[in-house]
Design a protein around this motif. Structure first.
Motif, PDB file in Angstrom:
ATOM      1  N   TYR A 173       0.811  -1.218   0.000  1.00 54.08           N
ATOM      2  CA  TYR A 173       0.000   0.000   0.000  1.00 54.08           C
ATOM      3  C   TYR A 173       0.845   1.268   0.000  1.00 54.08           C
ATOM      4  N   LEU A 174       2.071   1.176   0.451  1.00 52.40           N
ATOM      5  CA  LEU A 174       3.037   2.262   0.323  1.00 52.40           C
ATOM      6  C   LEU A 174       4.141   1.792  -0.603  1.00 52.40           C
ATOM      7  N   ASN A 175       4.505   2.620  -1.561  1.00 50.02           N
ATOM      8  CA  ASN A 175       5.555   2.268  -2.509  1.00 50.02           C
ATOM      9  C   ASN A 175       6.868   1.992  -1.777  1.00 50.02           C
ATOM     10  N   PHE A 176       7.679   1.085  -2.320  1.00 58.49           N
ATOM     11  CA  PHE A 176       8.938   0.742  -1.650  1.00 58.49           C
ATOM     12  C   PHE A 176       9.957   1.883  -1.701  1.00 58.49           C
ATOM     13  N   SER A 177       9.688   2.908  -2.498  1.00 57.18           N
ATOM     14  CA  SER A 177      10.555   4.083  -2.494  1.00 57.18           C
ATOM     15  C   SER A 177      10.222   5.018  -1.337  1.00 57.18           C
ATOM     16  N   TYR A 178       9.087   4.790  -0.685  1.00 58.61           N
ATOM     17  CA  TYR A 178       8.694   5.616   0.460  1.00 58.61           C
ATOM     18  C   TYR A 178       9.646   5.367   1.623  1.00 58.61           C
ATOM     19  N   SER A 179      10.117   6.447   2.245  1.00 62.09           N
ATOM     20  CA  SER A 179      11.126   6.291   3.306  1.00 62.09           C
ATOM     21  C   SER A 179      10.853   7.138   4.546  1.00 62.09           C
ATOM     22  N   ASN A 180       9.739   7.847   4.593  1.00 67.24           N
ATOM     23  CA  ASN A 180       9.452   8.713   5.739  1.00 67.24           C
ATOM     24  C   ASN A 180       8.825   7.908   6.871  1.00 67.24           C
ATOM     25  N   PHE A 181       9.650   7.077   7.497  1.00 65.53           N
ATOM     26  CA  PHE A 181       9.131   6.219   8.572  1.00 65.53           C
ATOM     27  C   PHE A 181       9.203   6.932   9.921  1.00 65.53           C
ATOM     28  N   SER A 182       8.444   7.996   9.995  1.00 65.99           N
ATOM     29  CA  SER A 182       8.274   8.725  11.250  1.00 65.99           C
ATOM     30  C   SER A 182       6.873   8.421  11.767  1.00 65.99           C
TER      31      SER A 182
ATOM     32  N   ASP B  43      -1.044  -7.352  -1.174  1.00 64.74           N
ATOM     33  CA  ASP B  43      -2.286  -7.074  -1.885  1.00 64.74           C
ATOM     34  C   ASP B  43      -2.024  -6.233  -3.135  1.00 64.74           C
ATOM     35  N   ILE B  44      -0.921  -5.498  -3.131  1.00 66.49           N
ATOM     36  CA  ILE B  44      -0.530  -4.667  -4.270  1.00 66.49           C
ATOM     37  C   ILE B  44       0.905  -5.021  -4.634  1.00 66.49           C
ATOM     38  N   VAL B  45       1.135  -5.443  -5.872  1.00 65.61           N
ATOM     39  CA  VAL B  45       2.456  -5.882  -6.334  1.00 65.61           C
ATOM     40  C   VAL B  45       2.929  -4.952  -7.442  1.00 65.61           C
ATOM     41  N   ASN B  46       4.071  -4.314  -7.208  1.00 63.52           N
ATOM     42  CA  ASN B  46       4.638  -3.381  -8.199  1.00 63.52           C
ATOM     43  C   ASN B  46       3.626  -2.327  -8.636  1.00 63.52           C
ATOM     44  N   GLY B  47       2.862  -1.838  -7.671  1.00 63.42           N
ATOM     45  CA  GLY B  47       1.890  -0.795  -7.958  1.00 63.42           C
ATOM     46  C   GLY B  47       0.571  -1.280  -8.510  1.00 63.42           C
ATOM     47  N   THR B  48       0.443  -2.595  -8.761  1.00 60.98           N
ATOM     48  CA  THR B  48      -0.792  -3.157  -9.311  1.00 60.98           C
ATOM     49  C   THR B  48      -1.523  -3.934  -8.233  1.00 60.98           C
ATOM     50  N   SER B  49      -2.776  -3.595  -7.983  1.00 59.40           N
ATOM     51  CA  SER B  49      -3.546  -4.266  -6.946  1.00 59.40           C
ATOM     52  C   SER B  49      -3.931  -5.667  -7.386  1.00 59.40           C
ATOM     53  N   THR B  50      -3.752  -6.652  -6.497  1.00 60.13           N
ATOM     54  CA  THR B  50      -4.208  -8.008  -6.769  1.00 60.13           C
ATOM     55  C   THR B  50      -5.605  -8.221  -6.188  1.00 60.13           C
ATOM     56  N   MET B  51      -6.219  -7.131  -5.738  1.00 61.43           N
ATOM     57  CA  MET B  51      -7.600  -7.195  -5.260  1.00 61.43           C
ATOM     58  C   MET B  51      -8.460  -6.327  -6.168  1.00 61.43           C
TER      59      MET B  51
ATOM     60  N   TYR C 204     -12.274 -11.441  -8.156  1.00 62.47           N
ATOM     61  CA  TYR C 204     -10.996 -12.131  -8.140  1.00 62.47           C
ATOM     62  C   TYR C 204      -9.981 -11.336  -8.948  1.00 62.47           C
ATOM     63  N   GLU C 205      -8.707 -11.576  -8.672  1.00 58.60           N
ATOM     64  CA  GLU C 205      -7.628 -10.932  -9.417  1.00 58.60           C
ATOM     65  C   GLU C 205      -6.490 -11.918  -9.607  1.00 58.60           C
ATOM     66  N   PHE C 206      -5.506 -11.499 -10.414  1.00 57.40           N
ATOM     67  CA  PHE C 206      -4.346 -12.328 -10.712  1.00 57.40           C
ATOM     68  C   PHE C 206      -3.073 -11.577 -10.350  1.00 57.40           C
ATOM     69  N   PHE C 207      -1.959 -12.276 -10.381  1.00 52.79           N
ATOM     70  CA  PHE C 207      -0.676 -11.617 -10.232  1.00 52.79           C
ATOM     71  C   PHE C 207      -0.410 -10.774 -11.480  1.00 52.79           C
ATOM     72  N   PRO C 208       0.409  -9.720 -11.370  1.00 51.92           N
ATOM     73  CA  PRO C 208       0.740  -8.923 -12.560  1.00 51.92           C
ATOM     74  C   PRO C 208       1.304  -9.801 -13.674  1.00 51.92           C
ATOM     75  N   GLY C 209       0.793  -9.608 -14.892  1.00 51.27           N
ATOM     76  CA  GLY C 209       1.216 -10.432 -16.012  1.00 51.27           C
ATOM     77  C   GLY C 209       0.402 -11.699 -16.177  1.00 51.27           C
ATOM     78  N   LYS C 210      -0.482 -11.969 -15.216  1.00 50.57           N
ATOM     79  CA  LYS C 210      -1.374 -13.130 -15.256  1.00 50.57           C
ATOM     80  C   LYS C 210      -0.622 -14.454 -15.466  1.00 50.57           C
ATOM     81  N   PRO C 211       0.394 -14.747 -14.639  1.00 47.58           N
ATOM     82  CA  PRO C 211       1.125 -16.010 -14.793  1.00 47.58           C
ATOM     83  C   PRO C 211       0.252 -17.213 -14.465  1.00 47.58           C
ATOM     84  N   ARG C 212       0.497 -18.325 -15.162  1.00 48.60           N
ATOM     85  CA  ARG C 212      -0.226 -19.574 -14.932  1.00 48.60           C
ATOM     86  C   ARG C 212       0.682 -20.713 -15.376  1.00 48.60           C
ATOM     87  N   TRP C 213       0.319 -21.926 -14.994  1.00 44.82           N
ATOM     88  CA  TRP C 213       1.073 -23.081 -15.452  1.00 44.82           C
ATOM     89  C   TRP C 213       0.724 -23.335 -16.917  1.00 44.82           C
ATOM     90  N   PRO C 214       1.689 -23.809 -17.715  1.00 45.74           N
ATOM     91  CA  PRO C 214       1.447 -24.009 -19.151  1.00 45.74           C
ATOM     92  C   PRO C 214       0.269 -24.942 -19.413  1.00 45.74           C
TER      93      PRO C 214
END
Length: 368
Positions: A72-81, A124-132, A153-163
């Motif tokens: 929910y917070l980007n990994f570039s966020y650093s203001n941990f006050s 719940d959010i991967v690389n800025g894309t919500s999986t919800m 329902y939602e998928f992982f970014p790129g919609k990976p699945r088994w072949p």
């Protein structure tokens, strides 16, 4: 004699990711009092009730790290006050939307109630894309019905699945965990939930290194960048296809009989419920905002939820299609082996299993 530098490094790595001996209990009454915590790891968040933008309150730093961990917070966020800033307000609003709460951006009672619940360790959010899929344009997909159904329902970014060519998946347990056959059969039932509605089949193998799906119990930091946090908090996590890794927190009080009718300690977690959820991730499903769905991120201690909801079925069938024998109704798989309320085993027999011994007995009676 001098040792190369890499030898102690390898030694430390081996011991930092060594699997744990997990805690399994046949029923809730067998959990020792010494393993039942007085508070949960996130319970301190309750002191943040009523916090809103512009305030500075002790504990907001930890909440920011929680929200960053789950995307929910980007990994570039650093203001941990302990300052409640605009970024935190936006993160809380997104969290509230995903969990169908009133999106005020404030820490109200319902929001904190969800935050402190035990949950899956997958973000719940991967690389800025919500999986919800809540607060988004709703799906109206239904592959097995003419009913106009809204899906979340939602998928992982790129919609990976088994072949498509790989419909038979193998799974194995980390040998060092030395799981009992009873615990292994519980996972087998969890896999059946998904094979009932898809063309996929799952077979246990003894070769952990060659298995498509690898299941293990670990404690704390176990080398994948997603450390466990002890009793409750994050319960387990699993990686999207084709990684096939499924890790569970060995420090949890895992209950195997699924009987919570008489109440339960705050720390009792139903193992099969968590297993069914994480297998959904192994197959490519993200989190759902439907509370009744298996792929909902949170599950309260002392709760059993093993039946796929309509939302789960629609999601997994969008990835893999339907089992030819699936009739499109709500999944109704009953494990062949259950426990009654006294903790003893009993079997569910089909009509054929009941009639067959009578036929054989009658045949023998008239031929001897």
């Amino acid at each position: 004699m001098k040792f190369p530098l890499f030898i102690p490094i390898i030694f430390l790595l081996l011991f930092s990711i060594y699997p744990t001996s997990a805690h399994f209990f046949p029923n809730i009454t067998s959990i020792p009092r010494s393993l039942i915590p007085n508070t949960t790891v996130w319970e301190a968040f309750n002191q943040l009730l009523g916090c809103h933008n512009g305030q500075k309150v002790d504990g907001l730093t930890k909440l920011k790290k929680y929200l960053q961990y789950f995307g929910y917070l980007n990994f570039s966020y650093s203001n941990f006050s302990d300052d409640f800033d605009d970024y935190l307000e936006s993160a809380i609003k997104t969290y509230q939307l995903n969990f169908n709460l009133n999106a005020t951006g404030e820490l109200d009672e319902q929001t904190l109630k969800h935050i402190v619940q035990p949950r899956c360790g997958n973000a719940d959010i991967v690389n800025g894309t919500s999986t919800m899929n809540s607060g988004k344009q709703p799906r109206t997909h239904s592959s097995n019905s003419t009913i106009h159904t809204v899906a979340h329902y939602e998928f992982f970014p790129g919609k990976p699945r088994w072949p498509e060519s790989k419909t038979e998946l193998t799974y194995a347990f980390l040998p060092e965990n030395q799981l009992s056959e009873n615990v292994k059969s519980l996972f087998g039932r969890a896999f059946e939930r998904w094979s009932e509605v898809t063309p996929l089949t799952f077979t246990e193998t003894t070769s952990y290194s060659r298995a498509d799906l690898k299941i293990g119990f670990f404690s704390g930091d176990h080398g994948d960048g997603e450390p466990f946090d002890g009793v409750l908090g994050t319960l387990a996590h699993a990686f999207s296809p084709p990684a096939g890794r499924f890790h569970l927190d060995g420090d949890e009080n895992w209950v195997t009989d699924g009987n919570f009718l008489n109440g339960s300690p705050v720390s009792a977690v139903d193992l099969e419920s968590v297993a069914v959820h994480e297998i959904g991730h192994l197959l490519g499903l993200g989190h759902s905002s439907v509370e009744d769905a298996i792929m909902y991120p949170s599950i309260s201690s002392g709760t059993r939820k093993v039946e796929l909801a309509r939302d789960d079925v629609m999601g997994i069938q969008e990835l893999y299609g339907s089992n030819p024998n699936y009739n499109g109704s709500e999944p109704s798989l009953i494990p062949r082996q259950e426990r009654d309320s006294s903790g003893t085993y009993y079997l569910h027999y089909s009509l054929w299993e009941f009639v067959m011994p009578l036929v054989i007995g009658t045949f023998l009676l008239f031929t001897l």
